[in-house]
Enzyme design. Structure first.
Site, PDB file in Angstrom:
ATOM      1  N   ARG A  63     -38.258  48.982  14.398  1.00  0.00           N
ATOM      2  CA  ARG A  63     -38.962  47.724  14.118  1.00  0.00           C
ATOM      3  C   ARG A  63     -40.345  47.993  13.521  1.00  0.00           C
ATOM      4  O   ARG A  63     -40.807  47.272  12.651  1.00  0.00           O
ATOM      5  CB  ARG A  63     -39.099  46.896  15.403  1.00  0.00           C
ATOM      6  CG  ARG A  63     -37.765  46.356  15.890  1.00  0.00           C
ATOM      7  CD  ARG A  63     -37.900  45.687  17.227  1.00  0.00           C
ATOM      8  NE  ARG A  63     -38.487  44.354  17.106  1.00  0.00           N
ATOM      9  CZ  ARG A  63     -38.920  43.647  18.141  1.00  0.00           C
ATOM     10  NH1 ARG A  63     -38.878  44.148  19.349  1.00  0.00           N
ATOM     11  NH2 ARG A  63     -39.407  42.442  17.953  1.00  0.00           N
ATOM     12  N   ARG A  93     -35.002  43.940  26.963  1.00  0.00           N
ATOM     13  CA  ARG A  93     -34.389  43.350  25.769  1.00  0.00           C
ATOM     14  C   ARG A  93     -33.846  44.473  24.891  1.00  0.00           C
ATOM     15  O   ARG A  93     -34.516  45.504  24.742  1.00  0.00           O
ATOM     16  CB  ARG A  93     -35.471  42.599  24.968  1.00  0.00           C
ATOM     17  CG  ARG A  93     -35.460  41.112  25.201  1.00  0.00           C
ATOM     18  CD  ARG A  93     -36.670  40.417  24.628  1.00  0.00           C
ATOM     19  NE  ARG A  93     -37.012  40.742  23.243  1.00  0.00           N
ATOM     20  CZ  ARG A  93     -38.040  40.204  22.590  1.00  0.00           C
ATOM     21  NH1 ARG A  93     -38.806  39.321  23.166  1.00  0.00           N
ATOM     22  NH2 ARG A  93     -38.322  40.541  21.349  1.00  0.00           N
ATOM     23  N   ARG A 104     -42.140  37.292   7.275  1.00  0.00           N
ATOM     24  CA  ARG A 104     -42.115  38.727   7.556  1.00  0.00           C
ATOM     25  C   ARG A 104     -41.840  39.545   6.301  1.00  0.00           C
ATOM     26  O   ARG A 104     -41.784  40.763   6.376  1.00  0.00           O
ATOM     27  CB  ARG A 104     -41.013  39.007   8.564  1.00  0.00           C
ATOM     28  CG  ARG A 104     -41.523  39.560   9.902  1.00  0.00           C
ATOM     29  CD  ARG A 104     -40.348  39.583  10.784  1.00  0.00           C
ATOM     30  NE  ARG A 104     -40.356  40.331  11.969  1.00  0.00           N
ATOM     31  CZ  ARG A 104     -40.412  39.793  13.184  1.00  0.00           C
ATOM     32  NH1 ARG A 104     -40.622  38.507  13.329  1.00  0.00           N
ATOM     33  NH2 ARG A 104     -40.261  40.536  14.244  1.00  0.00           N
ATOM     34  N   ARG A 106     -41.710  46.882  28.652  1.00  0.00           N
ATOM     35  CA  ARG A 106     -41.567  45.451  28.963  1.00  0.00           C
ATOM     36  C   ARG A 106     -40.202  45.168  29.598  1.00  0.00           C
ATOM     37  O   ARG A 106     -39.181  45.695  29.189  1.00  0.00           O
ATOM     38  CB  ARG A 106     -41.690  44.690  27.635  1.00  0.00           C
ATOM     39  CG  ARG A 106     -41.770  43.212  27.777  1.00  0.00           C
ATOM     40  CD  ARG A 106     -42.433  42.601  26.580  1.00  0.00           C
ATOM     41  NE  ARG A 106     -41.659  42.758  25.341  1.00  0.00           N
ATOM     42  CZ  ARG A 106     -42.064  42.269  24.177  1.00  0.00           C
ATOM     43  NH1 ARG A 106     -43.200  41.647  24.070  1.00  0.00           N
ATOM     44  NH2 ARG A 106     -41.313  42.437  23.096  1.00  0.00           N
TER      45      ARG A 106
HETATM   46  P1  AMP Z   1     -39.454  38.906  17.217  1.00  0.00           P
HETATM   47  O1  AMP Z   1     -39.205  38.377  18.581  1.00  0.00           O
HETATM   48  O2  AMP Z   1     -40.354  38.026  16.379  1.00  0.00           O
HETATM   49  O3  AMP Z   1     -39.931  40.318  17.190  1.00  0.00           O
HETATM   50  O4  AMP Z   1     -38.037  38.884  16.453  1.00  0.00           O
HETATM   51  C1  AMP Z   1     -36.904  39.559  16.954  1.00  0.00           C
HETATM   52  C2  AMP Z   1     -35.969  39.916  15.801  1.00  0.00           C
HETATM   53  O5  AMP Z   1     -35.555  38.705  15.134  1.00  0.00           O
HETATM   54  C3  AMP Z   1     -36.578  40.778  14.700  1.00  0.00           C
HETATM   55  O6  AMP Z   1     -36.544  42.166  15.009  1.00  0.00           O
HETATM   56  C4  AMP Z   1     -35.680  40.433  13.518  1.00  0.00           C
HETATM   57  O7  AMP Z   1     -34.420  41.066  13.618  1.00  0.00           O
HETATM   58  C5  AMP Z   1     -35.430  38.940  13.729  1.00  0.00           C
HETATM   59  N1  AMP Z   1     -36.465  38.129  13.038  1.00  0.00           N
HETATM   60  C6  AMP Z   1     -37.425  37.331  13.611  1.00  0.00           C
HETATM   61  N2  AMP Z   1     -38.192  36.753  12.666  1.00  0.00           N
HETATM   62  C7  AMP Z   1     -37.715  37.170  11.467  1.00  0.00           C
HETATM   63  C8  AMP Z   1     -38.099  36.938  10.126  1.00  0.00           C
HETATM   64  N3  AMP Z   1     -39.139  36.150   9.804  1.00  0.00           N
HETATM   65  N4  AMP Z   1     -37.370  37.539   9.147  1.00  0.00           N
HETATM   66  C9  AMP Z   1     -36.312  38.319   9.439  1.00  0.00           C
HETATM   67  N5  AMP Z   1     -35.915  38.604  10.684  1.00  0.00           N
HETATM   68  C10 AMP Z   1     -36.601  38.041  11.709  1.00  0.00           C
END
Ligand code: AMP
Length: 217
Positions: free
Chosen positions: A170, A159, A87, A126
């Site tokens: 985000r 969530r 990311r 959602r």
């Molecule tokens: P997601 O379900 O992939 O949207 O991830 C939920 C949250 O987890 C994100 O908003 C970040 O806070 C954290 N997160 C997930 N993947 C990463 C990553 N590769 N780098 C940093 N934070 C992450």
């Protein structure tokens, strides 16, 4: 096959990953899911990640890189699809370095493209069941009884990171920190651009056709 799936939060990465898992027998490695499991299990990593996740910020690179390097190392020979990782450009570089040390590389990067306005609607509507994990949407995928899970009648929840102010944050984080990862991969890998605003099935069909044609990349 080793694939990275990129796209803003809410672009449908999880759904498309499931399709790839079925079609190519690869493992789905979602950094968000792994972090949520760590939190649910009350691990130190889960506790360290909590505040970042709930406010829509990224968890620090060193924690994520270590966690995902471990997951990738354990993945089957058939390969994996990375969802939500890398990311940041730094995470992508670290992933490439760690793969190169084993003589490996990413075979394809899929970039799911979609407007922020569609994402806002998808994510803030959602709802999920805390018991069985079923996912609903207040407009597009309503449960039979409002606010209750069809499977077990459990009260549906939102969530914390799907709340409007957090989704906004985000998306900002995505544009600032993750979009440059697409540029990084355009120089280092085969990038497949896919319009993700269509229905999930249509997006999936296009995606699979592009991956099947990968030899031409
Ligand atoms: P997601 O379900 O992939 O949207 O991830 C939920 C949250 O987890 C994100 O908003 C970040 O806070 C954290 N997160 C997930 N993947 C990463 C990553 N590769 N780098 C940093 N934070 C992450």
């Amino acid at each position: 096959m080793r694939v990275v799936l990129l796209g803003a939060p809410g672009a449908g990465k999880g759904t498309q990953c499931k399709r790839m898992v079925d079609k190519y027998n690869v493992q789905h490695l979602s950094s968000g899911d792994i972090l949520r499991t760590e939190r649910a299990e009350g691990t130190e990593l889960g506790a360290q990640a909590q505040d970042y996740m709930d406010s829509g910020r990224l968890v620090p690179d060193d924690l994520i890189v270590k966690m995902m390097a471990g997951a990738v190392a354990k993945a089957p020979e058939s390969g994996y699809v990375l969802d939500g990782f890398p990311r940041t450009v730094n995470q992508a570089e670290e992933l490439d370095k760690s793969l190169a040390s084993d003589g490996r590389k990413i075979d394809a990067v899929v970039n799911l493209q979609i407007d922020d306005s569609i994402i806002m609607e998808r994510m803030t509507g959602r709802r999920s069941c805390p018991k069985c994990g079923a996912i609903y949407h207040v407009k597009n995928l309503k449960p039979k009884v409002e606010g209750k899970c069809d499977n077990d009648g459990e009260e549906l929840m939102q969530r914390p990171d799907d709340k409007p102010e957090v989704v906004k944050k985000r998306l900002e984080t995505y544009h600032e920190q993750t979009e440059p990862v697409v540029g990084y991969y355009k120089q280092h890998a085969c990038v497949l651009e896919v319009d993700a605003s269509a229905a999930a099935d249509e997006v999936g069909t296009k995606l699979v056709a592009m991956l099947d044609a990968l030899a031409g990349c």
